[in-house]
Design an enzyme around this catalytic site. Sequence first.
Site, mmCIF file in Angstrom:
data_model
loop_
_atom_site.group_PDB
_atom_site.id
_atom_site.type_symbol
_atom_site.label_atom_id
_atom_site.label_comp_id
_atom_site.label_asym_id
_atom_site.label_seq_id
_atom_site.Cartn_x
_atom_site.Cartn_y
_atom_site.Cartn_z
ATOM 1 N N HIS A 155 18.443 62.700 -33.657
ATOM 2 C CA HIS A 155 18.597 63.719 -32.620
ATOM 3 C C HIS A 155 17.774 64.939 -33.007
ATOM 4 O O HIS A 155 17.784 65.366 -34.165
ATOM 5 C CB HIS A 155 20.066 64.098 -32.457
ATOM 6 C CG HIS A 155 20.879 63.023 -31.819
ATOM 7 N ND1 HIS A 155 20.326 61.896 -31.284
ATOM 8 C CD2 HIS A 155 22.208 62.903 -31.621
ATOM 9 C CE1 HIS A 155 21.273 61.135 -30.782
ATOM 10 N NE2 HIS A 155 22.444 61.723 -30.980
ATOM 11 N N LYS A 548 30.764 70.265 -24.007
ATOM 12 C CA LYS A 548 29.998 70.773 -22.858
ATOM 13 C C LYS A 548 30.811 70.627 -21.580
ATOM 14 O O LYS A 548 30.714 71.436 -20.663
ATOM 15 C CB LYS A 548 28.675 70.002 -22.747
ATOM 16 C CG LYS A 548 27.758 70.505 -21.629
ATOM 17 C CD LYS A 548 26.320 70.061 -21.873
ATOM 18 C CE LYS A 548 26.128 68.596 -21.602
ATOM 19 N NZ LYS A 548 26.045 68.271 -20.170
#
Length: 882
Positions: A155, A548
């Site tokens: 990532h 999120k």
Amino acid sequence: MPTSQPSRVHARFEMPAPLRADVRLLGELLGTVLKEYGGQELLDDVEKLRELTIAAHDDDHERADQAAAACEELVSSWDIERADNVARAFTCYFHLTNLAEEFQRVRALREYDTGDAPVRDSLAAAVAEVTAQYGEEEALGLLSGLEFRPVLTAHPTEARRRAVASAIRRISTLLAQRDDSRLGAGELAENERRLLEEIDVLWRTSQIRVTKPGPLDEVRTAMTVFDDTLFQVLPQVYRQLDDQIAGSKAGTQPPRVPAFVRLGSWIGGDRDGNPFVTAAFTQKAMAIQADHVLRALERVCERLGRALTADAETTPPAPGVRRILADARAAYPDLAEDVATRSPGEPHRQVLLLAARKLAATRQRDADFAYANAGELLRELRTVQSSLHAAGAPRQAYGELQHLIWQVETFGFHLAELEVRQHSKVHARALAELRAGGDLSPETEEVLAVFRVMAQIQQRFGPDACRRYVVSFTQSVDDLAAVPELARYALDGRPLALDVVPLFETEDDLRASIGILDQALELEPIQRRLAETDRRFEVMLGYSDSAKDAGPLSATLALYEAQAALAAWAERNSIRLTLFHGRGGALGRGGGPANRAVLAQAPGSVSGRFKLTEQGEVIFARYGDPIIARRHIEQVAAATLLASTPAVEKRTANAAEKFAGLAATMDDAARATYHRLVRSDGFAEWFARVTPVEELGQLPIGSRPARRGLALSSLEDLRAIPWVFAWTQARVNLTGWYGVGAGLEAVGDLDALREAYAQWPLFTVTLDNVEMSLAKTDARIARGYLELGDRPDLAEQVLAEHARTTEWVLKVAGHERLLENRRVLGRAVELRNPYVDALSYLQLRAFRALRTQKLSEGETERLRRLVLLTVNGVAAGLQNTG
């Protein structure tokens, strides 16, 4: 204008003398490099901005405001070239400060490990504690089932170029040499000259990558951690604990400590949203891994073989050793004769030297002489070990040879267990095509090719090399059933060990997980695999998207509840559950100290096994230095052991039950406050204007695209990493604290909150992480970013919640200032913040022009470059990206 007068803040966080000396030396050398490059004027501008940013943190608010205004005026007065050079100077300063602080950590750890008693938080201390509470048999039983599985991912959270990282390592090596008290004046002078040379290289090296790294670049970067650190460190971890347990018999008896670490990797296997990771890349990734580990094992076998010169007269070989040599003479007479000629009368040595030759053949794909698998090598090594023990040479049997055995057990011939990940929707589309018949799209052909590559990898390296298949956004049992069905299409009945791992990412998915898993147990492929693996099953929890989706506090509570429910589900169904924690480096993605997080897990959810993702800058922060890596591994393993004891599980369960009502009140208020912000009309567009999220998409720091869609029209289009990264760059850090103040205020009972903070590990860890996130936030600079959105209503919501959260966190923790009880971290953050501010002022200057002015193409390009340059610097300064 006041500039350099020290404030009370800096007096509170005094540096250790060796660190102060290192930072001063490196800073002075950087100053010399700047003066040589750009003259005294460049150095003066850097110094002027540095002094103003320090003054902007003065305890006198009027003086601080004046200094902050002077900072903005100064950076606005520079042309782009000067702004670039100043930004590069501060970025280089942070790289140098970071390496100095890392070396100070190494110093501290060495000093820490000087007594006879086990080091606090070490695995030996944990075993001693469990032994004292439950007896040696229980402690060794827990130890025998211990598993720590760090999974390296690609990532994109490592903002540094590899060339920059290499320069930093060289400087770090030179700095460490200066600690040698035997160095004379001439040697120190030569060391300083070389430091200047390397700092000059660092200064002249572009901080920004020209091209995005490809998946194989990411694999090779990760291999440096194996080569430089993990291959040597892990047997040292096992050995240190084994010596503590064995006492005076250390190194003379069979080890009591198993090889409990298994390295995993998504690098080259994670194709969710990354079109560049293909089946061919997965195969190449495993080939690179295998090459590294086979070379490493070959070198060790050669080294040990040359050293193991025990004569057959003093150390007669057992029949098993003679059999290995007889088989070699029959199959490879020339090679066996050559080894025997070089090592006459040394049969144990001959076996190890032959093993080195066979490892080379395995690496070179020489089928006639290669090992079929790592198990064959292990059998030979254990044969040599038992022979040495039987011959009365236990120190030879259980010394360096045991290290090699641990290395083979840990890494096999594949180094890391390569895991495949794909989005559930991709599977659904592929199955629809396959069931319909007819020609297949390239996308579906690629899906099938992955299973064929997994089978090929297993055939060469064994099932453990590549058997896990993670299904992103698992939302129904059909998402799990699709994987074995696709494997059948791809392989036509050929064997494949396949562990399907559901990944529950959003809050709704977490709540639906138990129902989905109950249905999964009815699937024939799942039932068969459970029977083959002693009912082992793995479930992955996504920290990034849940945070999120619901905000940091509500996501934390939802994940805890999901873990408790999953642990109960596993117990009901006699499942040996491993929870796989998809944690990021930043606090908004489940980051923070891993060992403290383990001890805060729901009762029954650990059971001696802990698995998590390690990403980007976190990989090198935790595993880049051998001493720091050993400490991290020990801390996490120790916490995993302790979290599995009845006392810790009972304490956690009682606290969760006692404070359930308080948690529910906080959850409701924090969630409502978070949703009120992120679900406001036009929020996604506002977010794109007030943070550098669009510019981050241009930063070539990883092979995976930053978002799933073409435009940022909603948060669902945006991946969690740039969501966190962008707020960090804007100095808001919203993802680490937003809504927490509302949750605490809704409870209102300060005594109850303080009681929870003292007694409930989950709440303690959560609030401590929030406090750290707030300490890295700067409301004054954040306001400058937020004002660019022309939405004062949203800007004020953010700033008001920041003020409320700061107030309540300090009250609950009983602190007058942030991080006052965490001296080392507090010192680092307080001393870094002014220097990060310098880069933020430069970034904000470029950002304002890009958002508010009509610019030529050339001006736009130069300003974007300045933004990207400051992104690297802020990331280095805060030591957080995504």
